[in-house]
Design a protein around this motif. Structure first.
Motif, short mmCIF file in Angstrom:
data_model
loop_
_atom_site.label_atom_id
_atom_site.label_comp_id
_atom_site.label_asym_id
_atom_site.label_seq_id
_atom_site.Cartn_x
_atom_site.Cartn_y
_atom_site.Cartn_z
N ARG A 1 42.71 63.14 -22.61
CA ARG A 1 42.00 63.81 -21.51
C ARG A 1 41.81 65.30 -21.81
NH1 ARG A 1 42.06 60.58 -16.61
NH2 ARG A 1 43.60 58.92 -16.83
N LEU B 1 41.33 55.63 -22.92
CA LEU B 1 42.34 55.12 -22.00
C LEU B 1 42.55 53.62 -22.18
CD1 LEU B 1 41.49 57.21 -18.80
CD2 LEU B 1 43.15 57.69 -20.61
N ASP B 2 41.47 52.88 -22.45
CA ASP B 2 41.61 51.45 -22.74
C ASP B 2 42.45 51.23 -24.00
OD1 ASP B 2 40.09 50.82 -20.54
OD2 ASP B 2 38.26 50.37 -21.68
N SER C 1 49.93 47.96 -28.47
CA SER C 1 51.04 47.02 -28.64
C SER C 1 52.33 47.79 -28.92
CB SER C 1 50.75 46.08 -29.81
OG SER C 1 50.82 46.80 -31.04
N VAL D 1 44.85 53.11 -25.08
CA VAL D 1 46.25 53.36 -24.73
C VAL D 1 46.80 52.16 -23.96
CG1 VAL D 1 47.81 54.78 -23.34
CG2 VAL D 1 46.04 55.87 -24.74
N ARG D 2 46.05 51.67 -23.00
CA ARG D 2 46.51 50.55 -22.19
C ARG D 2 46.69 49.28 -23.02
NH1 ARG D 2 42.22 52.61 -18.46
NH2 ARG D 2 43.33 54.18 -17.25
N GLY D 3 45.88 49.13 -24.05
CA GLY D 3 45.96 47.95 -24.90
C GLY D 3 46.90 48.09 -26.08
N LYS E 1 52.69 56.50 -23.65
CA LYS E 1 51.35 56.23 -23.13
C LYS E 1 50.86 57.40 -22.29
CE LYS E 1 51.18 51.23 -23.29
NZ LYS E 1 50.89 50.00 -22.55
N LEU E 2 51.75 57.97 -21.49
CA LEU E 2 51.38 59.10 -20.66
C LEU E 2 50.97 60.29 -21.52
CD1 LEU E 2 52.15 58.78 -17.43
CD2 LEU E 2 53.01 61.06 -17.93
N GLU F 1 47.56 59.58 -23.10
CA GLU F 1 46.49 59.75 -22.12
C GLU F 1 46.22 61.23 -21.85
OE1 GLU F 1 46.98 57.56 -18.48
OE2 GLU F 1 47.17 55.65 -19.54
N LYS G 1 40.80 52.64 -33.33
CA LYS G 1 40.43 51.77 -32.20
C LYS G 1 39.09 52.13 -31.56
CE LYS G 1 44.34 49.43 -31.90
NZ LYS G 1 44.42 48.03 -32.18
N THR G 2 38.68 53.39 -31.68
CA THR G 2 37.53 53.82 -30.88
C THR G 2 36.31 54.33 -31.65
OG1 THR G 2 38.39 56.09 -30.62
CG2 THR G 2 39.06 54.46 -28.96
#
Length: 181
Positions: free
Chosen positions: A11, A76-77, A83, A79-81, A3-4, A7, A105-106
């Motif tokens: 970015r 970022l959402d 699974s 990544v946070r979501g 995830k890091l 992100e 996703k985006t």
């Protein structure tokens, strides 16, 4: 860790493209005239419209540069979501599987977010509305696809293509040197 890295990659790509000349100054993602205008460009330049064509190209790229920072929240959402199954597919996938994850996703919500920004910027150039009028007539005759009949849709699509391209390059770099990343 995954995830890091995701992100960081998102970015990095957004930061690179979301500045002056992020698109215009980058040959890989610079947004050219739509193919329909590209074909008639020489004639238009001979008719004294070169400056207006250059303004249109600049405004299209500036619109992308203005819009791309809006992507950060959705990225970022995503990544946070993510699974555990998404993470497995990314880790077990090829060198751009994370970029495809982001695109899946985006892309649709980013299109909706980018469009008003792109519209505001391209409306400043009168050639954009002239292109749209002509292109809409051509689409009505079946000569163009409906999404090609709007300079704003064209720029939004190209801006997203460029974003995912740069993200893919960043992903490849991260995968080659995960420890350094």
């Amino acid at each position: 860790g995954l995830k890091l890295a995701l992100e960081r990659g998102a970015r990095q790509a957004i930061g690179q493209l979301g500045q002056v000349n992020g698109y215009l100054g980058n040959e890989k993602v610079r947004i050219p005239l739509p193919p329909q205008l590209e074909d008639g460009q020489r004639l238009l330049r001979r008719l004294g419209q070169g400056r207006r064509l250059d303004e249109l190209v600049t405004s299209m790229n500036r619109a992308a540069e203005d819009a791309v920072p809006m992507a950060q929240g959705l990225m970022l959402d995503a990544v946070r979501g993510m699974s555990i199954e998404d993470a497995r597919r990314i880790l077990g996938g090829d060198e751009t599987s994370a970029t495809r994850f982001f695109a899946d996703k985006t892309r649709a919500p980013l299109t909706q977010q980018f469009l008003p920004v792109v519209t505001r910027t391209t409306d400043k150039v009168g050639l954009a509305s002239q292109y749209n009028r002509i292109a809409q007539r051509a689409a009505g005759l079946g000569l163009l696809r409906p999404e090609e009949a709007s300079i704003q849709q064209y720029v939004t699509g190209k801006a997203l293509d460029g974003l995912y391209l740069v993200m893919g390059e960043e992903e490849r770099r991260i995968r080659r040197d995960p420890v350094g990343t």
